[in-house]
Design a protein around this motif. Structure first.
Motif, mmCIF file in Angstrom:
data_model
loop_
_atom_site.group_PDB
_atom_site.id
_atom_site.type_symbol
_atom_site.label_atom_id
_atom_site.label_comp_id
_atom_site.label_asym_id
_atom_site.label_seq_id
_atom_site.Cartn_x
_atom_site.Cartn_y
_atom_site.Cartn_z
ATOM 1 N N ASN A 44 0.868 -1.171 0.000
ATOM 2 C CA ASN A 44 0.000 0.000 0.000
ATOM 3 C C ASN A 44 0.910 1.228 0.000
ATOM 4 O OD1 ASN A 44 -1.544 2.212 0.757
ATOM 5 N ND2 ASN A 44 -2.961 0.965 1.967
ATOM 6 N N THR A 45 0.917 1.981 -1.107
ATOM 7 C CA THR A 45 1.879 3.090 -1.211
ATOM 8 C C THR A 45 1.509 4.250 -0.290
ATOM 9 O OG1 THR A 45 0.625 3.848 -3.128
ATOM 10 C CG2 THR A 45 2.636 2.611 -3.567
ATOM 11 N N ARG A 46 0.254 4.301 0.176
ATOM 12 C CA ARG A 46 -0.134 5.400 1.079
ATOM 13 C C ARG A 46 0.455 5.182 2.472
ATOM 14 N NH1 ARG A 46 -6.507 5.398 -0.529
ATOM 15 N NH2 ARG A 46 -6.275 6.246 -2.643
ATOM 16 N N THR A 47 0.432 3.922 2.913
ATOM 17 C CA THR A 47 0.864 3.660 4.295
ATOM 18 C C THR A 47 2.203 2.927 4.344
ATOM 19 O OG1 THR A 47 -0.246 1.522 4.293
ATOM 20 C CG2 THR A 47 -1.542 3.414 5.031
ATOM 21 N N GLY A 48 2.620 2.369 3.204
ATOM 22 C CA GLY A 48 3.869 1.606 3.194
ATOM 23 C C GLY A 48 3.703 0.199 3.740
ATOM 24 N N SER A 49 2.472 -0.179 4.081
ATOM 25 C CA SER A 49 2.296 -1.506 4.685
ATOM 26 C C SER A 49 2.208 -2.581 3.604
ATOM 27 C CB SER A 49 1.027 -1.527 5.546
ATOM 28 O OG SER A 49 -0.081 -1.247 4.729
ATOM 29 N N TYR A 67 -3.323 2.820 -5.662
ATOM 30 C CA TYR A 67 -2.427 2.972 -4.505
ATOM 31 C C TYR A 67 -1.794 1.650 -4.056
ATOM 32 C CZ TYR A 67 -6.369 1.259 -1.765
ATOM 33 O OH TYR A 67 -7.376 0.486 -1.257
ATOM 34 N N ARG A 69 0.759 -1.204 -5.014
ATOM 35 C CA ARG A 69 1.813 -1.457 -5.994
ATOM 36 C C ARG A 69 2.305 -2.885 -5.816
ATOM 37 N NH1 ARG A 69 7.305 0.181 -6.750
ATOM 38 N NH2 ARG A 69 7.479 0.532 -4.523
#
Length: 347
Positions: A44-49, A67, A69
């Motif tokens: 999840n590119t928004r949270t990096g999780s 969002y 990737r």
């Protein structure tokens, strides 16, 4: 951190990892092959999780909202994103096994690296394993591990030729007396063949394939698919390039064979170069014994026959070609390989 991995040191390892561009495989001493999953992670590119790893992440390819990737942390046998590779490995191994490994006071790990891996690629492999908690990492040449894994008599003075068909690269080597006599790494693998098929369908039939269906297309050609005796045409479902609508076309298999001939020529050139660099005594052995194919792309329909026709040598596909390298490492870990004059990767 790394030394040249002797069999003695490999016997002390608890875990072995084969990080490939297509698949990641983990072997744990006493438990065997515990992970065999695609080397893919969805982020999840928004949270990096991390959302998913392995098969589930691979199924997301081409189907995710903007969002999310889908990343592949390994390319051509080398780790290109260390942090991502560590996170992916941790999740693939799972909490239970990680806890068991953490209980080992000095965790030792072994990893495969491509034949001519440069110091940076070796370092990336080591750092990835250190991220799993390894205190010591032994690196083993993929070619040797695969040769051991498919039961080639590596330690004998006769020559054996091995072709490791990976997703991004193909490695070819002549082995004798437990060491590599000559080797080549060719930047063409199963992916290049997939790509050639996709391009052919796009240009000739104006058809786009879903990302997951290239392999089924090869399997549709299977049996004798890539040999002249195979079916003359096969039906392919895809999407029209211009209209975006679904349609199916009859594809001429001979044309597909021609399309993939170009990437395969590079592989044949590599084999030719290795034979030219090889001492004549060993080449005579090879004429009898032929080539052993290992790696996931060794199963490409008709590839073995193509090599037979081009080289005039016998060509064999290993029993379980996709897992030879990790099983070879596993055999070394469990001490099933008699100490021989193994010339390991000089670290």
């Amino acid at each position: 951190m790394t030394g040249s991995a002797s069999l003695d040191q490999l016997r002390r390892c608890h875990i072995a990892v084969d990080l490939g561009a297509a698949r990641t495989r983990v072997f744990v001493k006493g438990a065997g092959l515990v992970v065999d999953q695609p080397s893919v992670a969805a982020v999840n590119t928004r949270t990096g999780s991390l959302i998913a790893v392995g098969e589930f992440a691979e199924r997301m390819t081409g189907r995710t909202p903007g969002y999310i990737r889908v990343v592949r942390p390994v390319s051509g046998g080398s780790v290109v994103d260390i942090e991502m590779a560590q996170r992916m490995l941790r999740h693939l191994i799972g909490e239970k096994l990680r806890r068991a490994l953490r209980r080992k006071p000095r965790l030792r790990a072994a990893a495969c690296t491509p034949h001519d891996a440069d110091p940076l690629a070796q370092r990336a492999a080591v750092e990835t394993m250190v991220g799993l908690g390894a205190r010591r990492v032994e690196l083993v040449d993929t070619l040797l591990a695969a040769a051991v894994g498919c039961g080639l008599p590596v330690e004998r003075p006769e020559a054996t030729m091995i072709l490791v068909c990976g997703a991004a690269t193909t490695q070819v080597a002549v082995l004798s007396l437990g060491s590599i006599v000559t080797a080549e790494r060719i930047a063409v693998g199963g992916d290049a063949i997939d790509h050639a098929i996709v391009q052919h369908l796009r240009h000739r039939h104006e058809l786009m394939l879903p990302s997951q269906s290239v392999r089924p297309l090869q399997l549709a050609l299977s049996g004798n698919g890539l040999t002249p005796h195979g079916p003359t045409s096969t039906e392919i479902h895809g999407r029209d390039v211009a209209t975006g609508l679904a349609r199916s076309v009859q594809v001429d298999t001979a044309a597909v064979r021609d399309a993939i001939h170009t990437p395969l020529t590079a592989v044949l050139d590599g084999i030719g170069k290795v034979l030219r660099d090889c001492p004549p005594d060993l080449v005579a052995d090879l004429a009898d014994r032929g080539i052993m194919m290992v790696g996931g792309s060794a199963l490409l329909p008709g590839l073995d026959q193509m090599l037979r026709d081009a080289t005039g040598m016998p060509v064999h596909i290993a029993e379980r070609p996709d897992v030879c390298a990790i099983l070879g490492l596993g055999a070394m870990l469990e001490g099933r390989i008699a100490p021989m004059l193994l010339d390991p990767l000089s670290g």
